[in-house]
Scaffold this active site. Structure first.
Site, mmCIF file in Angstrom:
data_model
loop_
_atom_site.group_PDB
_atom_site.id
_atom_site.type_symbol
_atom_site.label_atom_id
_atom_site.label_comp_id
_atom_site.label_asym_id
_atom_site.label_seq_id
_atom_site.Cartn_x
_atom_site.Cartn_y
_atom_site.Cartn_z
ATOM 1 N N SER A 141 -51.970 -0.185 -18.135
ATOM 2 C CA SER A 141 -51.299 -1.365 -18.683
ATOM 3 C C SER A 141 -50.709 -2.217 -17.558
ATOM 4 C CB SER A 141 -50.236 -0.960 -19.699
ATOM 5 O OG SER A 141 -50.821 -0.704 -20.951
ATOM 6 N N LYS A 172 -53.963 0.042 -28.646
ATOM 7 C CA LYS A 172 -52.623 -0.071 -28.074
ATOM 8 C C LYS A 172 -51.663 0.789 -28.880
ATOM 9 C CE LYS A 172 -50.495 -1.458 -24.598
ATOM 10 N NZ LYS A 172 -50.966 -0.953 -23.325
#
Length: 616
Positions: free
Chosen positions: A407, A207
């Protein structure tokens, strides 16, 4: 006394009359301007189309190609004619309108070929380029020729030009093939100097969206992951262009050392370099190119040009509206809470559109077109739940992924009956993070301090104070819970266990072809495939598309076109210090998304892919 008073008050009376005159003059000018605009729009809408003649369709594409322009094409055309906006490279073109136009021209007997004049084409994402290329290939396969003409070609321009039967280049021109790169700004040193404390809460090894606040460079994990998908996108580019030019990818792009040697061999002549490498077919002057095009399309004495009609003036027939409807709803941009703004996906707006389609008895299926790096978790969940309700109502939902559906963009994909991604789509990036900045040290350095009393540590939250440890722990637990919810949703949608999803999640970005292998999408394809699948699932034999795109108001048109005109006429040095006109923000959004200013999740939780939107 009265005389003295008149002498004293006289300047004030004249000043007041002058102000009234100026006010009325400005209002009258504005009224006249509005009347002219309205009359112009009326004449534009009701004017008769010129009698078509045989000739070429001039694809003089200007500006960027986006999936959902901030201004409807018809209104932008009117604005261009009435207001004379010259901000070509800021103009937005609808991907789907362009493809429909090319397909209409293919069937039009008066259109005998295409001329690609792409000097003002600023670019599009790889998936959009592939879709336009598909329409160009269909046109060429119909037997009508395509010619590309230009003084130079950048990579996006050259990709489209490669579909031409013949590519022309002027003697001083060049073809700029250099590869792809991603670049982000990193702020750690700046934040340290400003004594800003950045509190990061995240889940996911890959991430990388929070790295700009933690580092001054890219982490090895993020570098490896981005290198993988960026290399695959470049390979798709080379394979497509090489096939169009009937050479190998290695011949098309042998690498920087070999290209440097070849350029030295022709004494730095970039046009001859392009010719020798078979990037173009002919190097010739504009006069010579025009002469050759005249042999194919003829000469218009009145226009003093070849027989051709600009794509912006081409009148194509409206598509049939027979049969049932398939709704096309867009999620184009970062996902935010509240209503839609230019360059963003408003959770309330998009959920409302899905709800309208669900409740409309004429809508039999939904194609949800996603081109988003994600954003707010709460807004993503609002959209996802409404899409799930549409599916449970019996209306098939097919997700069509554009350049990116990562995402939060993948979060909102999960309720679909079927997911279709392009081979170059960026998706996955399944992970969540939170960012909170506090400024207690910054303020302390200049002698400003905050103090007070509270009934509990959780009540004592302020950007001017350090975060209470209890709040930080609760925030991290909230992020971890959000991640568990994310992988659970994905697992349920893709028939996987949360553990199986976790192995391909952790914020890892996947290209479409890898996402298919990992089971995150059902099929590789484009928008056409998504529409066909929706019709199949809804068992529709005859249908038409209902595009959920809001029409701009007259004020929107005037303000957008006027600001664009003024902006375009400013010197470049001044433009650099000013924000782009509001209608163009969507096109520029991907350059460096405003992570803290654009996103507004009420719990500071984000499912967002920072690197997905910055390919150069």
């Amino acid at each position: 006394m009265r005389t003295l008073w008149r002498i004293i008050s006289s300047p004030f009376r004249w000043a007041w009359r002058l102000l009234n005159f100026i006010r009325e003059f400005i209002l009258n000018l504005f009224l006249i301007f509005i009347i002219v605009i309205c009359v112009g729009i009326y004449l534009q809408v009701h004017r008769s189309a010129p009698e078509p003649g045989k000739g070429a369709l001039l694809v003089d594409l200007t500006g960027v190609v986006v999936e959902k322009p901030s201004m409807n094409n018809k209104f932008r055309q009117i604005g261009r004619e009435l207001l004379g906006a010259s901000s070509n490279r800021l103009q937005e073109n609808s991907l789907f309108d362009l493809v429909n136009l090319l397909r209409a021209a293919k069937e039009d007997q008066n259109i005998t070929g295409l001329v690609l004049s792409l000097k003002d084409f600023a670019g599009a994402d790889p998936t959009s380029l592939q879709y336009i290329g598909k329409a160009l290939r269909e046109f060429r396969d119909s037997g009508k020729p395509i010619f590309a003409v230009g003084d130079s070609y950048n990579q996006s321009q050259y990709f489209l030009a490669s579909f031409a039967n013949k590519i022309f280049l002027t003697p001083q021109g060049a073809v700029d093939l250099h590869g792809l790169a991603t670049n982000n700004l990193y702020y750690k040193s700046l934040l340290d100097k400003l004594k800003v404390n950045t509190h990061i809460f995240r889940v996911g090894t890959y991430k990388s969206a929070v790295e700009p606040f933690l580092r001054d460079d890219m982490s090895p994990a993020a570098r490896d992951a981005d290198s993988r998908w960026l290399g695959q996108i470049w390979a798709h580019y080379l394979d497509t262009v090489a096939a169009n030019r009937q050479i190998t990818p290695q011949q098309l792009f042998p690498g920087a050392p070999a290209m440097l040697a070849d350029l030295k061999a022709v004494d730095g002549d970039t046009a001859q370099f392009a010719l020798h490498n078979k990037w173009v077919d002919t190097v010739a002057s504009r006069y010579a190119i025009e002469t050759e095009l005249t042999k194919t399309f003829g000469w218009n004495k009145q226009k003093k040009a070849i027989n051709a009609v600009s794509m912006y003036d081409y009148q194509m027939q409206k598509p049939s509206e027979k049969g049932e409807q398939i709704a096309v709803i867009f999620a184009d941009g970062a996902i935010i809470d509240g209503p839609e703004t230019p360059g963003s996906v408003g959770g309330d707006t998009t959920a409302g559109q899905i709800r309208d389609a669900r409740l409309d008895p004429h809508i039999k299926a939904i194609v949800f077109r996603i081109n988003s790096p994600g954003g707010s978790v709460s807004a993503s969940e609002l959209i996802r739940s409404e899409l799930e309700a549409a599916r449970e109502s019996g209306k098939p939902v097919v997700v069509s992924m554009g350049g990116m559906a990562a995402s939060g963009g993948y979060w909102i994909s999960t309720p679909a009956n079927y997911i279709i991604a392009a081979p170059s789509t960026l998706t996955g990036s399944i992970g969540i993070f939170g960012v909170i900045n506090t400024f207690e040290d910054t303020l302390g350095s200049i002698g400003v301090h905050t103090d007070g009393v509270s009934t509990s540590p959780l009540a004592d939250l302020s950007v001017t104070k350090a975060l209470p440890p209890e709040f930080s722990q609760m925030m991290q637990l909230n992020i971890e819970n959000g991640y568990k919810n994310f992988i659970t949703l994905v697992g349920k949608a893709r028939n996987k266990t949360p553990e199986e999803v976790d192995k391909i999640a952790q914020g890892h970005v996947w290209i479409g072809s890898d996402a298919k292998t990992n089971g995150l999408v059902d099929q590789l394809g484009d928008f056409d495939d998504a529409v066909a699948k929706a019709a199949e699932l809804a068992k529709l034999k005859q249908y038409h598309l209902n595009w959920y795109i809001e029409e701009p108001s007259l004020i929107d048109l005037v303000l957008s076109q006027t600001s664009a005109s003024i902006y375009a006429r400013l010197p470049a040095t001044i433009q650099a210090w000013l924000p782009a006109p509001s209608g163009q923000i969507a096109a520029l959004f991907s350059a460096q998304p405003g992570l803290l200013t654009n996103l507004n999740d009420p719990q500071n939780r984000y499912a967002y892919c920072l690197s997905c939107g910055d390919i150069q």
